[in-house]
Design a protein around this motif. Sequence first.
Motif, PDB file in Angstrom:
ATOM      1  N   UNK B 204      -7.453  -3.588 -19.508  1.00  0.00           N
ATOM      2  CA  UNK B 204      -8.361  -3.489 -18.365  1.00  0.00           C
ATOM      3  C   UNK B 204      -7.536  -3.748 -17.105  1.00  0.00           C
ATOM      4  N   UNK B 205      -7.270  -2.688 -16.367  1.00  0.00           N
ATOM      5  CA  UNK B 205      -6.427  -2.813 -15.180  1.00  0.00           C
ATOM      6  C   UNK B 205      -7.280  -3.066 -13.937  1.00  0.00           C
ATOM      7  N   UNK B 206      -6.742  -3.819 -12.994  1.00  0.00           N
ATOM      8  CA  UNK B 206      -7.472  -4.090 -11.749  1.00  0.00           C
ATOM      9  C   UNK B 206      -6.698  -3.511 -10.574  1.00  0.00           C
ATOM     10  N   UNK B 207      -7.375  -2.633  -9.837  1.00  0.00           N
ATOM     11  CA  UNK B 207      -6.737  -2.035  -8.657  1.00  0.00           C
ATOM     12  C   UNK B 207      -7.300  -2.642  -7.382  1.00  0.00           C
ATOM     13  N   UNK B 208      -8.208  -3.646  -7.537  1.00  0.00           N
ATOM     14  CA  UNK B 208      -8.897  -4.160  -6.348  1.00  0.00           C
ATOM     15  C   UNK B 208      -7.976  -4.950  -5.412  1.00  0.00           C
ATOM     16  N   UNK B 209      -6.750  -5.229  -5.876  1.00  0.00           N
ATOM     17  CA  UNK B 209      -5.803  -5.941  -5.009  1.00  0.00           C
ATOM     18  C   UNK B 209      -5.008  -4.991  -4.126  1.00  0.00           C
ATOM     19  N   UNK B 210      -5.155  -3.693  -4.340  1.00  0.00           N
ATOM     20  CA  UNK B 210      -4.361  -2.736  -3.558  1.00  0.00           C
ATOM     21  C   UNK B 210      -5.013  -2.569  -2.181  1.00  0.00           C
ATOM     22  N   UNK B 211      -4.277  -2.797  -1.115  1.00  0.00           N
ATOM     23  CA  UNK B 211      -4.880  -2.686   0.225  1.00  0.00           C
ATOM     24  C   UNK B 211      -4.920  -1.232   0.695  1.00  0.00           C
ATOM     25  N   UNK B 212      -5.422  -1.039   1.891  1.00  0.00           N
ATOM     26  CA  UNK B 212      -5.395   0.298   2.485  1.00  0.00           C
ATOM     27  C   UNK B 212      -3.950   0.625   2.871  1.00  0.00           C
ATOM     28  N   UNK B 213      -3.699   1.888   3.101  1.00  0.00           N
ATOM     29  CA  UNK B 213      -2.338   2.392   3.317  1.00  0.00           C
ATOM     30  C   UNK B 213      -1.608   1.637   4.438  1.00  0.00           C
ATOM     31  N   UNK B 214      -2.361   1.353   5.503  1.00  0.00           N
ATOM     32  CA  UNK B 214      -1.715   0.736   6.666  1.00  0.00           C
ATOM     33  C   UNK B 214      -1.219  -0.676   6.371  1.00  0.00           C
ATOM     34  N   UNK B 215      -1.825  -1.320   5.349  1.00  0.00           N
ATOM     35  CA  UNK B 215      -1.404  -2.689   5.016  1.00  0.00           C
ATOM     36  C   UNK B 215      -0.542  -2.752   3.770  1.00  0.00           C
ATOM     37  N   UNK B 216      -0.251  -1.606   3.207  1.00  0.00           N
ATOM     38  CA  UNK B 216       0.457  -1.577   1.920  1.00  0.00           C
ATOM     39  C   UNK B 216       1.960  -1.750   2.082  1.00  0.00           C
ATOM     40  N   UNK B 217       2.505  -2.639   1.267  1.00  0.00           N
ATOM     41  CA  UNK B 217       3.954  -2.670   1.085  1.00  0.00           C
ATOM     42  C   UNK B 217       4.199  -1.741  -0.094  1.00  0.00           C
ATOM     43  N   UNK B 218       4.722  -0.540   0.169  1.00  0.00           N
ATOM     44  CA  UNK B 218       4.749   0.467  -0.908  1.00  0.00           C
ATOM     45  C   UNK B 218       5.569   0.048  -2.118  1.00  0.00           C
ATOM     46  N   UNK B 219       6.476  -0.871  -1.987  1.00  0.00           N
ATOM     47  CA  UNK B 219       7.291  -1.291  -3.131  1.00  0.00           C
ATOM     48  C   UNK B 219       6.742  -2.559  -3.781  1.00  0.00           C
ATOM     49  N   UNK B 220       5.683  -3.071  -3.231  1.00  0.00           N
ATOM     50  CA  UNK B 220       5.098  -4.294  -3.801  1.00  0.00           C
ATOM     51  C   UNK B 220       4.157  -3.960  -4.957  1.00  0.00           C
ATOM     52  N   UNK B 221       3.942  -4.921  -5.818  1.00  0.00           N
ATOM     53  CA  UNK B 221       3.028  -4.702  -6.960  1.00  0.00           C
ATOM     54  C   UNK B 221       1.705  -5.394  -6.656  1.00  0.00           C
ATOM     55  N   UNK B 222       0.618  -4.621  -6.685  1.00  0.00           N
ATOM     56  CA  UNK B 222      -0.711  -5.160  -6.370  1.00  0.00           C
ATOM     57  C   UNK B 222      -1.660  -5.108  -7.583  1.00  0.00           C
ATOM     58  N   UNK B 223      -1.203  -4.455  -8.630  1.00  0.00           N
ATOM     59  CA  UNK B 223      -2.091  -4.253  -9.791  1.00  0.00           C
ATOM     60  C   UNK B 223      -2.004  -5.473 -10.705  1.00  0.00           C
ATOM     61  N   UNK B 224      -3.100  -5.802 -11.353  1.00  0.00           N
ATOM     62  CA  UNK B 224      -3.067  -6.881 -12.354  1.00  0.00           C
ATOM     63  C   UNK B 224      -3.901  -6.439 -13.569  1.00  0.00           C
TER      64      UNK B 224
END
Lengths: 121, 714
Positions: B204-224
Amino acid sequence: MIDIRTTRGDDTVQLDVAGQLSFATVSELHAALRAEIDRTVEAPIPRLRIVLGEISSFDLAGIQLLYALCRESRRGDASPSEGGANRHPGPAVDVVAGACFDRLEKMLRFAGLAPIPCVRR
Amino acid sequence: MKPHHDPRDTFREEARELLTVLEQSLLGLEDDPHDQELIDAVFRSLHTIKGSGDMFGFDRLVACAHTVESVFVRVRDGSLAVDAELVSLGLRAKDHIATLLDGVDDGTVGNDAAVSLVGAELDAACRRYLPAHEGPTSAVPDRPGSAGAGAPEPAPGVMPDSANAAPQRTWRVLFRPNRDLFRNGTNPLLLIDELSQLGTVLTLGFSDGIPALSELDPEGCYVSWELLVTTAADENAIRDVFIFVEGEADITVTLIDTVDDADLSYKRLGEILLERGDVTPDALSSAVNERSFLGQTLIEKGYVSGERVRAALQEQRYVRSLRETRREADGDSVIRVKTKRLDELVNLVGEFVSMHANLNFLAAQKQDQDFVAVGEQMERLIRGLRDLSIELHMVPVEILFSGFRRLVRDLSSELGKEVVLRIEGAETELDKNVIDLLKDPLLHIIRNSIDHGIETPEARARAGKPVAGEVKLSAGYAGSHVVIRVRDDGAGLDVGRIRGKAVAAGLLPEDRDYSEDEIVQCIFAAGFSTAETTTSVSGRGVGMNVVQRNVEQLGGSIAVKTWAGAGSEIVVRIPLTLAIVDGLLATVDRNYYLINLSYIVECLDLSAVHREPGRDFINFRGGIVPFVDLRAFFRLPATDAPDRQLVIVSVDGRSMGLVVDAIHDTYQSVIKSLGRVYEKLEGISGAIMLGNGTPALVLDVDRLVRISRKDVNR
């Protein structure tokens, strides 16, 4: 590694993306997308279309970018903003996965993640 | 004191079942030599027999199984092809193992020399299939743990005992990577893949930690992730999967289900969300107070994302489903009970049914409403008990039918014919006792079909038929009966020849015309045979007569149909159970008779039925139906009582009427045999004892219908 071609129409800006959508390239696409979205502040357009048909491979970093892009689209639709002032309504984002749609779905299923709302075949 | 139980008896019972599987699989391989499932089944049967036999000291049995198994190792790995000769070898080995199982091997039965000879021949035959350097090096395989060169690999799907020993448990693994996980070169999907090697994983993957594009660190991991792992492995094994990312992720492992957890309800949604840290206790209690759907309220108030709630619900469903499956499996677990013990149970239930009838009778007689009420309450329970005890006795006819495959194979080979046995309706269930008693009659019928019915390949070719003949063995339900048909596509019965023999034997008077049906029924007469010569298979003229008698002793009937040049069919109709009957109680001249309810179509007032004077037929539902007055049939005094009843019964679509003086209530009881003295009493198949101690005779409706139809034909 990644090739981004931009086509500007009257109501749509289209980005055709080819190559890898992975940790190694995701910053480049992220920057390109941000630039397009920022540009819409000056010259608003109703739609931003990303075409992924030529993507050869992707990983979780790439998938995260697509989620974030969709969130940006939703955020743009929301008004007024938290501060109370009207926020500029950003473009509606439309991601066309094309030939890589099935691979993308398969990866999402494996990772137990929900479908990405603005991505279509 | 409980009787002593020899564990070797249990092994023998299990081994016999495995031998049946072995035989069926070998015969199946003859039809489809490449069927991997059948090859595996052969291998598994031999492997298990060998392993269990070794525990109980059946050394020569083990040696035989081991040798044949070595041959099938080569079949399984593709270096040896299955052919008819190999199947025959396997079948001979199966027979030999069966002999050893029956006692020779553990010294309880004598005549060892002959058995040893067969064993030596089999061993030599098996070695021809094995390369000289390979061979089964040791007759008795190595004990577990010693991994000797000669020991074959475990069969596919057969887990080593040690792997099966630990019970399956389910763990909740919360895997929350730090932002830098990707940057450190870790692919979390590979960890999930590695985790799935331990057992079943629900991701069961969670994508709710992924922010909008403007706040995203594209190399960071936000999924749990929440990973539900069902495995026999322990917590350490699970943690080992994440050992290299311990500093880069928050990993929580919680045991959420064990085999001891029997509560199907599992945890509530709020509990799961709280345990996982998805909501705070304050948020939960404020949402609970809303008196609305908890999940919906939590989402609407922004306390938790929709995917967290969905994941918690999925966890609920997953664990509940595990527990339900476990409960079902526990319910389906099997214990062995001797058939004799089941017979005793059915008899006791039968006696109980009779006692209950007696109670009802006394309650009605004394007009005691309390007793009547208790009797009615008991009836529901007794019906349940009766149905369950009968159900316990029911087994699929497959166990009977599958045994005939070998017969057909061996017999057709002996007679130089090609015969295919086709089985249909093998899942139909019958009383185990009935199945045991049906074996010999069906054996006779099938032997006759192959010997007399199916033509030689040459004759079939001349007749334009496929060279291989077919015997179709089918079973199906017909009310409270099972109908078994044995049909062949042979030449059919020679009606002219049967008539000639029957007339010569005095079975049919010469000066009359007979229907084909009447003529062919002569094959059931004692001593009747049209065979010119007696073979080891048939021709002595005792078979079909004995078959009919055996079937009738089971309360069944037998009939034959034939088609010239196209084959014949024997139809055996057998009651589902011999134990207890549901019937309608009727009186004829103050005697009680029970008519099996499954035959009854309708009950009519005789005086309201139009009858032609002197004719024993009525018009019923647009057809001519014969009827018989049971007073006349049983030679009882005639009566002109006005309120007599006509009970219309039907067997296989053939109807008749039975005239009785009165009909009473329905009645269920254990049927008692009438004994030898009354064996030949026509129209009666048994007796029951009524609640007041009065006997009632059970009408043999099948027989009565056949007699009446004979009269119609005349």
